[in-house]
Enzyme design. Structure first.
Site, PDB file in Angstrom:
ATOM      1  N   SER A 130       2.693   9.692  -9.339  1.00 47.61           N
ATOM      2  CA  SER A 130       1.394  10.268  -8.966  1.00 47.61           C
ATOM      3  C   SER A 130       1.683  11.379  -7.963  1.00 47.61           C
ATOM      4  CB  SER A 130       0.542   9.187  -8.293  1.00 47.61           C
ATOM      5  OG  SER A 130      -0.579   9.777  -7.650  1.00 47.61           O
ATOM      6  N   TYR A 143      -0.497   1.671  -2.348  1.00 50.34           N
ATOM      7  CA  TYR A 143      -0.455   2.410  -3.620  1.00 50.34           C
ATOM      8  C   TYR A 143       0.392   3.677  -3.447  1.00 50.34           C
ATOM      9  CZ  TYR A 143      -1.726   5.261  -7.609  1.00 50.34           C
ATOM     10  OH  TYR A 143      -1.653   6.059  -8.734  1.00 50.34           O
TER      11      TYR A 143
END
Ligand SMILES: NC(=O)c1ccc[n+]([C@@H]2O[C@H](COP(=O)([O-])OP(=O)(O)OC[C@H]3O[C@@H](n4cnc5c(N)ncnc54)[C@H](OP(=O)(O)O)[C@@H]3O)[C@@H](O)[C@H]2O)c1
Length: 259
Positions: A130, A143
């Site tokens: 990401s 995360y």
């Protein structure tokens, strides 16, 4: 050609499956949702499915065991999700499960398939990280940290493969916001305009087939990824806090975040 795709039941993984299928690839699809997997098998043809919860190490090994004699040419480590909230508030078990999926399952599958790919000097690994992998992410701390792990692990493997002049390649997909089920599961809304899962999947495959390491889809996110290098990390964390706070779903308690 045959690919194993994790997190194939939704979003980016589902689109990658459809696009590889259009290109004539055989597929092995995994995710927890067996109904969706069966439906995809019906629609796509030439597809095997194996329902598995990748937060369980035994399930990860079962997926690998199922695939190891099947001459996989491409591993797509896509399964993953985020948990939103202050670090001390997020349930520890929930968080460890997320780390098991985002980090441990990806780590195990990358290592075991890399060994197999190296024996025959061919194979493609596509790891989904990401844009979060480039920085610290207050309010989505674990995360972001998990995606830093994916990015840095993949980059280190890339360099080892490059030194070997290996026929095996590794690509890391680092999207910004993508319109999928991700937000529902994380309990947030986007603060920036997302790209589609179709765009993310198409770009990821283009870069993976070109044997490029970074796949950062979209000009705005490319600029942000380059720009963040020039911002001191503590200032970047402060900016990211505000970006993440703005993603909080309407109606939830703001004071629960700022206190
Ligand atoms: N959407 C974004 O804005 C964005 C941005 C950057 C990176 N990403 C990354 O892109 C990847 C795909 O996410 P997405 O956006 O496409 O979200 P999504 O639509 O929610 O898809 C997530 C996939 O992961 C699978 N998964 C989740 N928990 C699992 C578990 N315990 N065991 C096995 N599979 C599991 C889900 O399958 P089941 O529910 O069937 O288990 C689903 O197929 C993730 O790694 C995510 O971190 C997303």
């Amino acid at each position: 050609m045959k690919a194993l795709i994790t997190g194939a039941t939704s979003g980016i993984g589902k689109k990658i499956a459809e696009k590889l299928n259009e290109r004539g690839w055989e597929l092995i699809l995994t995710g927890r949702n067996e109904e969706v997997l069966k439906q995809m098998q019906k629609e796509l043809g030439k597809t095997e499915i194996i329902a598995a919860d990748l937060s369980q190490r035994s399930e990860v090994m079962r997926v690998y065991g199922y695939c190891r004699e099947k001459n996989i040419d491409m591993l797509v480590n896509n399964a993953g999700y985020g948990l939103f909230g202050r670090f001390e508030d997020i349930d520890l078990e929930d968080e460890l499960n997320m780390i098991n999926v985002n980090v441990v399952a990806l780590h195990i599958l990358t290592k075991l398939f890399l060994r197999d790919f190296k024996k025959r000097d061919s194979g493609i690994i596509l790891n989904v990280a990401s844009a979060a992998g480039f920085m610290a992410g207050p309010l989505l701390s674990s995360y972001y940290a998990s995606k830093n792990y994916v990015l840095k692990l993949s980059l280190a493997i890339y360099e080892e493969l490059r030194r070997d002049r290996s026929g095996v390649s590794i690509t890391v997909l680092c999207p910004g916001p993508v319109d999928t089920n991700f937000n529902n599961r994380a309990g947030v809304t986007f603060s920036a305009k997302p790209i589609t899962a179709d765009e993310a999947a198409e770009y990821a495959l283009k870069r993976a087939f070109a044997r490029k390491f970074f796949a950062v889809p979209g000009l705005a996110i490319k600029a942000a990824v380059i720009g963040q290098r020039f911002v001191p990390s503590k200032l970047l964390a402060a900016i990211t806090y505000n970006v993440q706070k703005a993603k909080k779903k309407a109606g939830s308690d703001e004071r629960a975040l700022d206190r």
